[in-house]
Design a protein around this motif. Structure first.
Motif, PDB file in Angstrom:
ATOM      1  N   LYS A 110       0.785  -1.320   0.008  1.00 25.03           N
ATOM      2  CA  LYS A 110      -0.059   0.003  -0.053  1.00 25.03           C
ATOM      3  C   LYS A 110       0.915   1.413  -0.125  1.00 25.03           C
ATOM      4  O   LYS A 110       1.743   1.350   0.791  1.00 25.03           O
ATOM      5  N   ALA A 111       0.534   2.420  -0.999  1.00 24.99           N
ATOM      6  CA  ALA A 111       1.261   3.233  -1.169  1.00 24.99           C
ATOM      7  C   ALA A 111       1.558   4.089   0.253  1.00 24.99           C
ATOM      8  O   ALA A 111       0.466   4.222   1.190  1.00 24.99           O
ATOM      9  N   GLY A 112       2.810   4.318   0.567  1.00 24.96           N
ATOM     10  CA  GLY A 112       3.070   5.021   1.914  1.00 24.96           C
ATOM     11  C   GLY A 112       3.171   4.370   3.066  1.00 24.96           C
ATOM     12  O   GLY A 112       3.655   4.806   3.948  1.00 24.96           O
ATOM     13  N   SER A 113       2.987   3.005   3.174  1.00 23.99           N
ATOM     14  CA  SER A 113       3.148   2.173   4.279  1.00 23.99           C
ATOM     15  C   SER A 113       4.655   1.361   4.204  1.00 23.99           C
ATOM     16  O   SER A 113       5.299   1.338   3.075  1.00 23.99           O
ATOM     17  N   GLY A 114       4.986   0.878   5.062  1.00 23.40           N
ATOM     18  CA  GLY A 114       6.211   0.054   5.139  1.00 23.40           C
ATOM     19  C   GLY A 114       7.452   0.958   5.598  1.00 23.40           C
ATOM     20  O   GLY A 114       7.453   2.211   5.355  1.00 23.40           O
ATOM     21  N   LYS A 115       8.258   0.656   6.077  1.00 21.05           N
ATOM     22  CA  LYS A 115       9.522   1.359   6.761  1.00 21.05           C
ATOM     23  C   LYS A 115      10.613   0.347   6.794  1.00 21.05           C
ATOM     24  O   LYS A 115      10.529  -0.779   7.194  1.00 21.05           O
ATOM     25  N   ALA A 116      11.982   0.890   6.281  1.00 22.54           N
ATOM     26  CA  ALA A 116      12.927  -0.133   6.193  1.00 22.54           C
ATOM     27  C   ALA A 116      13.688   0.168   7.645  1.00 22.54           C
ATOM     28  O   ALA A 116      13.988   1.191   8.262  1.00 22.54           O
ATOM     29  N   ALA A 117      14.103  -1.191   8.164  1.00 24.24           N
ATOM     30  CA  ALA A 117      15.044  -0.950   9.480  1.00 24.24           C
ATOM     31  C   ALA A 117      16.204  -0.224   9.254  1.00 24.24           C
ATOM     32  O   ALA A 117      16.802  -0.181   7.994  1.00 24.24           O
ATOM     33  N   CYS A 118      16.688   0.249  10.498  1.00 21.73           N
ATOM     34  CA  CYS A 118      18.048   1.082  10.254  1.00 21.73           C
ATOM     35  C   CYS A 118      18.748   1.099  11.264  1.00 21.73           C
ATOM     36  O   CYS A 118      18.252   0.853  12.643  1.00 21.73           O
ATOM     37  N   VAL A 119      20.055   1.662  11.346  1.00 20.70           N
ATOM     38  CA  VAL A 119      20.895   1.895  12.528  1.00 20.70           C
ATOM     39  C   VAL A 119      21.897   2.708  12.189  1.00 20.70           C
ATOM     40  O   VAL A 119      22.375   2.579  10.974  1.00 20.70           O
ATOM     41  N   THR A 120      22.403   3.714  13.058  1.00 20.89           N
ATOM     42  CA  THR A 120      23.311   4.787  12.676  1.00 20.89           C
ATOM     43  C   THR A 120      24.619   4.436  13.360  1.00 20.89           C
ATOM     44  O   THR A 120      24.662   4.197  14.642  1.00 20.89           O
ATOM     45  N   LEU A 121      25.624   4.390  12.736  1.00 17.21           N
ATOM     46  CA  LEU A 121      26.840   3.967  13.276  1.00 17.21           C
ATOM     47  C   LEU A 121      27.670   5.191  13.566  1.00 17.21           C
ATOM     48  O   LEU A 121      27.757   6.222  12.732  1.00 17.21           O
TER      49      LEU A 121
ATOM     50  N   LYS B 105      17.918  -3.174   3.010  1.00 21.37           N
ATOM     51  CA  LYS B 105      17.620  -3.091   1.295  1.00 21.37           C
ATOM     52  C   LYS B 105      16.142  -2.645   0.852  1.00 21.37           C
ATOM     53  O   LYS B 105      15.827  -1.851   0.270  1.00 21.37           O
ATOM     54  N   GLU B 106      15.195  -3.377   1.911  1.00 23.05           N
ATOM     55  CA  GLU B 106      13.871  -3.136   1.356  1.00 23.05           C
ATOM     56  C   GLU B 106      12.919  -3.053   2.607  1.00 23.05           C
ATOM     57  O   GLU B 106      13.432  -3.645   3.776  1.00 23.05           O
ATOM     58  N   PRO B 107      11.856  -2.266   2.600  1.00 26.38           N
ATOM     59  CA  PRO B 107      11.094  -2.306   3.989  1.00 26.38           C
ATOM     60  C   PRO B 107      10.522  -3.457   4.410  1.00 26.38           C
ATOM     61  O   PRO B 107      10.506  -4.596   3.677  1.00 26.38           O
ATOM     62  N   GLY B 108      10.200  -3.523   5.759  1.00 29.32           N
ATOM     63  CA  GLY B 108       9.563  -4.779   6.450  1.00 29.32           C
ATOM     64  C   GLY B 108      10.478  -5.179   7.611  1.00 29.32           C
ATOM     65  O   GLY B 108      11.597  -4.605   8.003  1.00 29.32           O
ATOM     66  N   VAL B 109       9.569  -5.934   8.571  1.00 27.84           N
ATOM     67  CA  VAL B 109      10.039  -6.257   9.746  1.00 27.84           C
ATOM     68  C   VAL B 109      11.156  -7.140   9.591  1.00 27.84           C
ATOM     69  O   VAL B 109      12.247  -7.406  10.756  1.00 27.84           O
ATOM     70  N   TRP B 110      11.561  -7.985   8.574  1.00 31.06           N
ATOM     71  CA  TRP B 110      12.537  -8.720   8.428  1.00 31.06           C
ATOM     72  C   TRP B 110      13.860  -7.919   8.532  1.00 31.06           C
ATOM     73  O   TRP B 110      14.661  -8.726   8.894  1.00 31.06           O
TER      74      TRP B 110
END
Length: 621
Positions: free
Chosen positions: A94-105, A122-127
């Motif tokens: 769905k447009a606008g949904s989903g977020k990619a996991a991230c960490v700041t070094l 690389k891609e959005p998702g809880v994975w």
């Protein structure tokens, strides 16, 4: 192979000269017939990007496998389970949904504490929340470059990038190297300096090591242990270099008892970074931080920098299931089903999420757009009956909603399948498009695209039962309406028992009534279109027309010998016409060459009528 008795070279002696010449005959190759595109929600994978997979194991690696909310995952699983060989998967959310996991070094070099490198899944998702990254400076230039490793939640190393630099002018610039080579992460430089290494890093040791005969206390997580770093009585000669010190410290730490079920001490690694030491726990649990405590540890400088053994990515969110507009997508942006315009070979299209739509009108809207795409790209669409069709009466009442999309590039299949869900072990209903696509692929491979993908050979493998058990009479009510029924028979089990296009109702009685006839024509059209590309910009004369006739006739004759056409002779089965009648002087002036091809397809024996006559008298043997 044409041979010539005249040599291009000047003859030098009396005799016969033989020269091999390249063949002028053009051939038309047979193309794929059953590459199936699946468009919809998956657990992971690139958004709106067609990805070709050749097994369900590959689908699991690229798209995360089965998911309770992913109808596409189950459809692909059923496709390969029924004989499918190649699938093209397009992930849509769905447009606008989903977020990619991230960490700041961060970097603490130069007495600063600043963000330097953002690492995103690389891609959005809880994975992405299961990814871990580890950093070390064990490179050929330990003062300037670093290594980056990517682990999964189980601690298995997935990817490794060595000798990275934060200098944009470097050939090993971290964002350039990682973003081009990783399937799991992408990185972005957000500051100057390089990221701190994982684990605990010491201060630089001098050329003469300090007194190492000290007692130390080390904590990994909540577990604390005491040990003597160097004991002259048991450790032999004292270390003379940082490398020897690293070996001694690693041996001492690995000898310490672990907490039950843990491998933090036993798997400890001590690495030399120039004149410094990096100590990393033998664990990918971010809580297993190595800390040396006490005055002796401070004297040795064992805690200049303290970090977890890995840096975990967090904040990933799955995208919501796509709505009708998301599936339809944008032709300009190549999103949704429009992303298939980037793929050369797609023969079948499956949209398994449509069956679950509460409003049949929404599903019909998507089918309408999908059919237009299929007509342009020579694809056949597999349409699932809505989940609300729970019986013959609801199917007969609901089929009117599809009157607006009764095209010959689609087929509708009813009812749904009952299979054991591998995730729960319980029976569950699934739309049939994935399994039907697999049956079509299997039929094409065994018999040919001209064979109807239905009948006793079209068994649905792995299917426990059907949601509606149809009788002969009930099938007779639905078949004339252009509904391809799935039936269960005592010997064959669940089987595809219909081969009509959506246009194939008795009321319409169109020439593209049957699925194999329509698909054979699509196959011939695409094969000829590609096989005659060489014609472009050739001189438009009789010589060209003759070559076209020869190439097209040769291709069609191959299909004729395989049983694709009816008729006892090639003349009865097909014809190719390309001459001055099809291409006029005006056409030649406009740069046009017209080729007329006719085929006589074999229509399936849908109704087999057996007449029995009773006789009396004697039979002679």
């Amino acid at each position: 192979m044409p041979m010539s008795s005249v040599s291009a070279a000047k003859p030098t002696y009396p005799g016969v000269y033989v020269e091999e010449l390249p063949s002028s005959t053009r051939t038309i190759s047979t193309l794929t017939t059953s590459v199936t595109a699946f468009v919809g929600h998956t657990r992971r994978g690139p958004l709106n990007e067609p990805v070709r997979v050749t097994s369900f194991a590959e689908f699991e690696r690229r798209f995360g496998g089965l998911g309770a909310r992913s109808a596409v995952g189950y459809a692909v699983h059923q496709f390969f389970g029924n004989g499918g060989t190649v699938a093209v998967v397009v992930r849509v959310t769905k447009a606008g949904s989903g977020k990619a996991a991230c960490v700041t070094l961060k970097s603490t070099e130069g007495h600063s504490d600043s963000d330097v490198l953002e690492v995103h899944a690389k891609e959005p998702g809880v994975w992405g929340n299961g990814l871990r990254v580890a950093v070390d400076h064990d490179t050929s230039c330990p003062d300037d470059t670093f290594n980056l490793r990517v682990h999964d939640a189980r601690g298995a190393a997935r990817e490794s990038f060595t000798g990275l630099s934060m200098d944009p002018a470097s050939g090993r610039h971290a964002p350039t190297v990682v973003n081009a080579g990783s399937r799991l992460i992408r990185v972005e430089a957000v500051g100057e300096g390089r990221p701190d290494p994982s684990g605990t890093v010491s201060k630089p040791f001098g050329h003469r090591l300090p007194d190492l005969a000290v007692d130390l206390t080390v904590k990994i997580g909540d577990v604390a242990r005491e040990f003597t770093l160097y004991d002259p009585d048991s450790d032999g000669e004292a270390p003379c270099s940082v490398a020897e010190l690293a070996l001694l410290l690693e041996r001492k730490l690995r000898a310490l008892p672990d907490a039950p079920g843990k491998h933090a001490f036993a798997g400890t690694e001590v690495t030399v970074l120039g004149r410094r030491l990096q100590v990393v726990a033998g664990s990918t649990d971010p809580e297993d931080v190595v800390r040396f405590v006490g005055e002796c540890a401070n004297d040795l400088g064992l805690e200049a920098s303290v970090n977890p053994p890995v840096f975990p990515l967090a904040g990933g969110e799955d995208g919501a299931a796509p709505g009708p507009r998301d599936l339809i997508g944008s032709e300009a942006a190549k999103t949704g089903i429009q992303a298939l315009r980037q793929v050369a070979d797609v023969n079948l299209l499956a949209l398994p999420e449509l069956a679950a739509y509460e409003r049949t009108e929404d599903a019909v809207t998507v089918v309408s757009t999908a059919q237009r795409l299929c007509e342009e790209r020579r694809i056949f669409l597999l349409v699932d009956a809505p989940a609300t069709w729970v019986g013959v009466d609801t199917a007969r009442a609901g089929i009117a909603a599809f009157d607006a999309v009764r095209g010959n590039h689609a087929g509708l299949y009813f009812p749904h399948l009952q299979l054991t869900d591998p995730l729960t072990g319980r029976l569950r209903a699934f739309p049939p498009c994935g399994a039907v696509a697999g049956v079509i692929a299997r039929t094409d491979a065994e018999r040919g695209v001209w064979k109807a993908p239905a009948g006793t050979e079209a068994r649905l493998a792995g299917v426990h039962s059907l949601t509606v058990d149809l009788t002969d009479r009930e099938t007779g009510l639905l078949n004339p309406l252009g509904v391809n029924c799935l039936r269960t028979f005592p010997l064959t089990g669940p089987t595809v028992w219909g081969a009509r296009t959506l246009e194939g109702t008795d009321a319409l009685d169109g020439e593209w009534k049957y699925v194999p006839v329509r698909r054979l024509a699509l196959h011939v059209e695409e094969s000829l279109r590609r096989g005659l590309q060489w014609v472009v910009f050739e001189p438009n004369d009789e010589n060209l027309w003759q070559q076209i006739r020869l190439a097209a006739s040769s291709y069609l004759h191959t299909l004729f010998r395989q049983g694709a056409f009816k008729g006892g002779t090639p003349r009865e089965a097909y014809f190719v016409k390309c001459d001055s009648d099809t291409t006029t002087d005006e056409d030649i002036a406009n740069g046009i060459v017209n080729v007329l091809v006719g085929i006589a397809p074999v229509r399936p024996a849908e109704f087999v009528i057996v007449k029995i006559q009773q006789t009396s008298g004697q039979f002679e043997l």
